[in-house]
Design an enzyme around this catalytic site. Structure first.
Site, mmCIF file in Angstrom:
data_model
loop_
_atom_site.group_PDB
_atom_site.id
_atom_site.type_symbol
_atom_site.label_atom_id
_atom_site.label_comp_id
_atom_site.label_asym_id
_atom_site.label_seq_id
_atom_site.Cartn_x
_atom_site.Cartn_y
_atom_site.Cartn_z
ATOM 1 N N LYS A 3 51.458 50.266 43.333
ATOM 2 C CA LYS A 3 50.698 49.592 43.136
ATOM 3 C C LYS A 3 49.160 50.061 42.121
ATOM 4 C CE LYS A 3 48.858 45.364 43.649
ATOM 5 N NZ LYS A 3 46.874 45.470 43.857
ATOM 6 N N ASN A 4 48.396 50.517 43.354
ATOM 7 C CA ASN A 4 46.909 50.628 43.450
ATOM 8 C C ASN A 4 47.072 51.661 42.818
ATOM 9 O OD1 ASN A 4 46.720 47.983 44.571
ATOM 10 N ND2 ASN A 4 45.704 48.513 45.935
ATOM 11 N N ASP B 186 43.438 38.951 42.663
ATOM 12 C CA ASP B 186 44.312 37.748 43.765
ATOM 13 C C ASP B 186 42.521 36.894 43.664
ATOM 14 O OD1 ASP B 186 46.464 37.567 43.786
ATOM 15 O OD2 ASP B 186 46.405 39.754 45.578
ATOM 16 N N ARG C 115 35.025 38.565 44.715
ATOM 17 C CA ARG C 115 34.831 40.100 44.092
ATOM 18 C C ARG C 115 34.624 40.622 42.787
ATOM 19 N NH1 ARG C 115 41.009 40.754 44.172
ATOM 20 N NH2 ARG C 115 40.650 42.740 44.969
ATOM 21 N N GLN D 257 28.921 47.551 42.237
ATOM 22 C CA GLN D 257 28.169 48.407 42.748
ATOM 23 C C GLN D 257 28.870 49.510 41.718
ATOM 24 O OE1 GLN D 257 26.997 49.794 45.398
ATOM 25 N NE2 GLN D 257 26.665 47.769 45.117
ATOM 26 N N ASP E 154 44.966 44.489 52.843
ATOM 27 C CA ASP E 154 46.689 44.145 52.054
ATOM 28 C C ASP E 154 47.825 43.663 53.060
ATOM 29 O OD1 ASP E 154 44.875 44.173 50.253
ATOM 30 O OD2 ASP E 154 45.661 45.989 49.052
HETATM 31 C C1 LIG Z 1 43.784 47.499 42.498
HETATM 32 C C2 LIG Z 1 43.560 47.653 44.139
HETATM 33 O O1 LIG Z 1 42.903 49.104 44.010
HETATM 34 N N1 LIG Z 1 43.367 46.567 44.640
HETATM 35 C C3 LIG Z 1 42.432 46.935 45.758
HETATM 36 C C4 LIG Z 1 41.244 47.364 45.897
HETATM 37 O O2 LIG Z 1 40.819 46.068 44.880
HETATM 38 P P1 LIG Z 1 39.241 46.263 44.985
HETATM 39 O O3 LIG Z 1 39.002 47.594 44.452
HETATM 40 O O4 LIG Z 1 38.916 44.704 44.119
HETATM 41 O O5 LIG Z 1 38.814 45.961 46.225
HETATM 42 P P2 LIG Z 1 37.147 47.226 47.013
HETATM 43 O O6 LIG Z 1 37.269 48.017 47.722
HETATM 44 O O7 LIG Z 1 36.297 47.019 45.910
HETATM 45 O O8 LIG Z 1 36.367 45.579 47.582
HETATM 46 C C5 LIG Z 1 36.065 45.911 49.148
HETATM 47 C C6 LIG Z 1 34.630 44.905 49.333
HETATM 48 O O9 LIG Z 1 33.849 45.169 48.764
HETATM 49 C C7 LIG Z 1 32.989 44.814 48.237
HETATM 50 N N2 LIG Z 1 32.430 44.772 47.092
HETATM 51 C C8 LIG Z 1 33.589 46.102 45.679
HETATM 52 C C9 LIG Z 1 32.866 45.965 45.575
HETATM 53 C C10 LIG Z 1 31.403 45.529 44.895
HETATM 54 O O10 LIG Z 1 30.784 46.082 43.347
HETATM 55 N N3 LIG Z 1 30.976 44.900 44.812
HETATM 56 C C11 LIG Z 1 31.267 44.816 46.896
HETATM 57 O O11 LIG Z 1 30.875 43.890 47.192
HETATM 58 C C12 LIG Z 1 34.774 44.112 47.845
HETATM 59 O O12 LIG Z 1 33.761 41.574 47.660
HETATM 60 C C13 LIG Z 1 35.222 43.679 48.788
HETATM 61 O O13 LIG Z 1 34.526 42.877 50.120
HETATM 62 O O14 LIG Z 1 40.838 47.558 47.432
HETATM 63 C C14 LIG Z 1 41.102 45.855 48.303
HETATM 64 C C15 LIG Z 1 40.247 46.973 49.671
HETATM 65 O O15 LIG Z 1 40.950 47.932 49.655
HETATM 66 C C16 LIG Z 1 42.307 45.955 48.418
HETATM 67 O O16 LIG Z 1 42.791 44.839 48.499
HETATM 68 C C17 LIG Z 1 43.211 46.152 46.521
HETATM 69 O O17 LIG Z 1 44.668 45.447 47.001
HETATM 70 C C1 LIG Z 2 44.420 42.480 46.737
HETATM 71 C C2 LIG Z 2 45.576 42.926 45.812
HETATM 72 O O1 LIG Z 2 45.155 43.238 44.598
HETATM 73 P P1 LIG Z 2 44.525 43.253 43.081
HETATM 74 O O2 LIG Z 2 43.031 44.066 43.916
HETATM 75 O O3 LIG Z 2 45.385 43.462 42.414
HETATM 76 O O4 LIG Z 2 44.377 41.650 43.143
HETATM 77 C C3 LIG Z 2 46.774 43.553 46.939
HETATM 78 O O5 LIG Z 2 47.512 43.968 46.199
HETATM 79 O O6 LIG Z 2 46.506 42.648 47.902
#
Ligand SMILES: CC(=O)N[C@H]1[C@@H](OP(=O)(O)OP(=O)(O)OC[C@H]2O[C@@H](n3ccc(=O)[nH]c3=O)[C@H](O)[C@@H]2O)O[C@H](CO)[C@@H](O)[C@@H]1O
Ligand SMILES: C=C(OP(=O)(O)O)C(=O)O
Length: 438
Positions: free
Chosen positions: A22-23, A116, A121, A125, A307
């Site tokens: 998915k990701n 989710d 979130r 960055q 996840d």
């Molecule tokens: C579509 C996808 O690939 N989703 C995945 C992606 O979500 P997603 O890309 O949203 O998650 P991130 O890796 O960005 O988030 C990691 C951490 O960094 C923090 N953060 C992130 C960006 C930012 O600008 N500022 C900040 O503070 C977030 O709140 C979190 O605590 O990685 C997550 C962490 O492995 C997974 O749970 C999700 O399944």
């Molecule tokens: C948090 C998840 O997905 P998304 O980042 O797409 O919300 C997930 O796949 O567990």
């Protein structure tokens, strides 16, 4: 709205084949609009996030067609269009259109994403990265307005304050066609980032270092897809079925796995006492005996994936002793806990730490899947439980689990998905089938 009805207590056997990640898919579909030729993707999972991304492509005059192997995308007639609302809100990864549109047209208007509900979130960055490349960014009434300078984006050196999958993807998408060299430090190292880089490099991009802490990108003026790209297997779906096999299997083979992508998860399974054999791209999970409780701390890849903390939880309830889960990425990712308690689980949350105690037997009841992996945990708990479990808000599971009902039935599970307004009462799924056939 749909609900899933599980008649628990059956031991699962046989094989299940894991779909494409998915990701990866949800990054590569937006990335495909950077191509000036048609894109062919193989191994695309059949999940709702893909359907929603296809609807967003349609809004931009990009056609897509589901094929037996995957998906054909034709971005050659794309139009630059604001995407403030609609399907953008239905998933997290819609925010990859920020980077992709910025890379393709030098501007993007994209609504803040959904996805989710697992605590805050932020996207600071992502914005820091776009600004470093020369873009101006503003948030106007819940939509991000991102504009490159008149002479286009330029390469830059960027250091992320924390490791973020989303920010790494978005900045790669914006930088691949920028002028000059971009160096991004403290990036995410997930296999899905490597998959995206492979996809883009095969189109002519020059991305080096994916899978390490530093990514270096030499901007190129044009990208053309020439070959089909095969999406890597979904390590989170694989982990879910492995945990399920250990929790209620009588010998289950999970196929299409890159086991190296699951190193930290498999190490934890061993620590719990689960026995399995890895043979090429398959893992056979033996029926389990005595299990030991463990402590799990989620970390960015290659650490234990956030996840997978919920999908492994029902298995841990079978173990002896006391355990703990600390989700350092999403400390408030605990929406499965009250639902599991309703099923009789001895589990609680204190100061963002999930505390687990051995539970003799779960009982089926009505529960709600408030997000995708909470749903996966409830699905496994329902399979383990005595009696009938009804999971509401199943759409959250369907966002990311490929052909889940077919796969569960293939393992011998007694499971059914029906519309919320359809009466299911106390019928077994065989009776529901029969009723439908009449
Ligand atoms: C579509 C996808 O690939 N989703 C995945 C992606 O979500 P997603 O890309 O949203 O998650 P991130 O890796 O960005 O988030 C990691 C951490 O960094 C923090 N953060 C992130 C960006 C930012 O600008 N500022 C900040 O503070 C977030 O709140 C979190 O605590 O990685 C997550 C962490 O492995 C997974 O749970 C999700 O399944
Ligand atoms: C948090 C998840 O997905 P998304 O980042 O797409 O919300 C997930 O796949 O567990």
């Amino acid at each position: 709205m749909k609900k899933m009805i599980i008649h628990g207590g059956k031991r699962l056997t046989g094989e299940v084949v894991i779909g494409g990640a998915k990701n990866s898919t949800v990054a590569i579909i937006p990335a495909s609009i950077l191509s000036e030729s048609k894109v062919t993707l193989d191994g695309v999972p059949r999940i709702q996030d893909v359907d929603n991304l296809r609807d967003i492509l349609t809004d931009m005059n990009v056609t897509s067609e589901v094929t037996e192997q995957g998906l054909e995308i034709d971005p050659t007639q794309i139009i630059s269009k604001p995407l403030p609302n609609g399907k953008i809100k239905s998933l997290r990864a819609s925010y990859y259109f920020m980077g992709a549109l910025l890379g393709r047209f030098g501007r993007a208007i994209v609504g803040l994403p959904g996805g989710d509900d697992i605590g805050p979130r932020p996207i600071d960055q992502h914005i820091k990265g776009f600004e470093a490349l020369g873009a101006t960014v503003s948030n106007e009434h819940g939509a991000m307005f991102i504009q490159a300078p008149d002479d286009g984006l330029h390469g830059a050196k960027i250091y992320f304050d924390m490791v973020s999958v989303g920010a790494t993807v978005n900045v790669i998408l914006a930088a691949v066609r920028a002028t000059g060299t971009t160096i991004i430090e403290n990036v995410a190292k997930e296999p899905e980032i490597i998959d995206l880089a492979t996809f883009l490099n095969n189109m002519g991009a020059k991305i080096r270092g994916a899978g390490t802490d530093t990514i270096r990108i030499e901007g190129v003026p044009h990208l053309y897809a020439r070959n089909a790209h095969t999406i890597i297997p979904d390590r989170i779906e694989a982990g879910t079925y492995l945990a399920m096999a250990a929790a209620c299997g009588n010998g289950v083979t999970v196929r299409n796995i890159i086991s190296e992508h699951l190193d930290s998860f498999l190490a934890k399974m061993e620590e719990i006492g689960v026995r399995f054999d890895i043979v090429e791209d398959s893992i056979y999970v033996y029926p389990t005996g005595d299990l030991q409780m463990v402590t799990i701390k989620t970390m960015p890849y290659p650490g234990f994936a956030t996840d997978l903390q919920q999908p492994i939880t029902p298995l841990l309830l079978k173990a002896q002793g006391e355990g703990m889960i600390v989700d350092t990425l999403y400390p408030r990712r605990v929406r499965h806990v009250p639902e599991l308690v309703r099923m009789g689980a001895n589990i609680s949350v204190e100061n963002d730490v999930i505390l687990l105690h051995h539970t003799d037997q779960l009982q089926g009841t009505d529960v709600t899947a408030d997000e995708i992996r909470a749903g996966a945990a409830l699905m496994i708990a329902g399979l383990m439980a005595e009696g009938t479990t009804t999971i509401h808000k199943v759409e959250n599971i369907l966002r990311g689990y490929d052909q889940v009902i077919t796969k569960l039935r293939g393992l011998g599970a007694d499971v059914e998905m029906i519309d919320e307004d359809e009466p299911s009462s106390t019928l077994t799924s065989a009776e529901v089938f029969q009723k439908k056939a009449l």
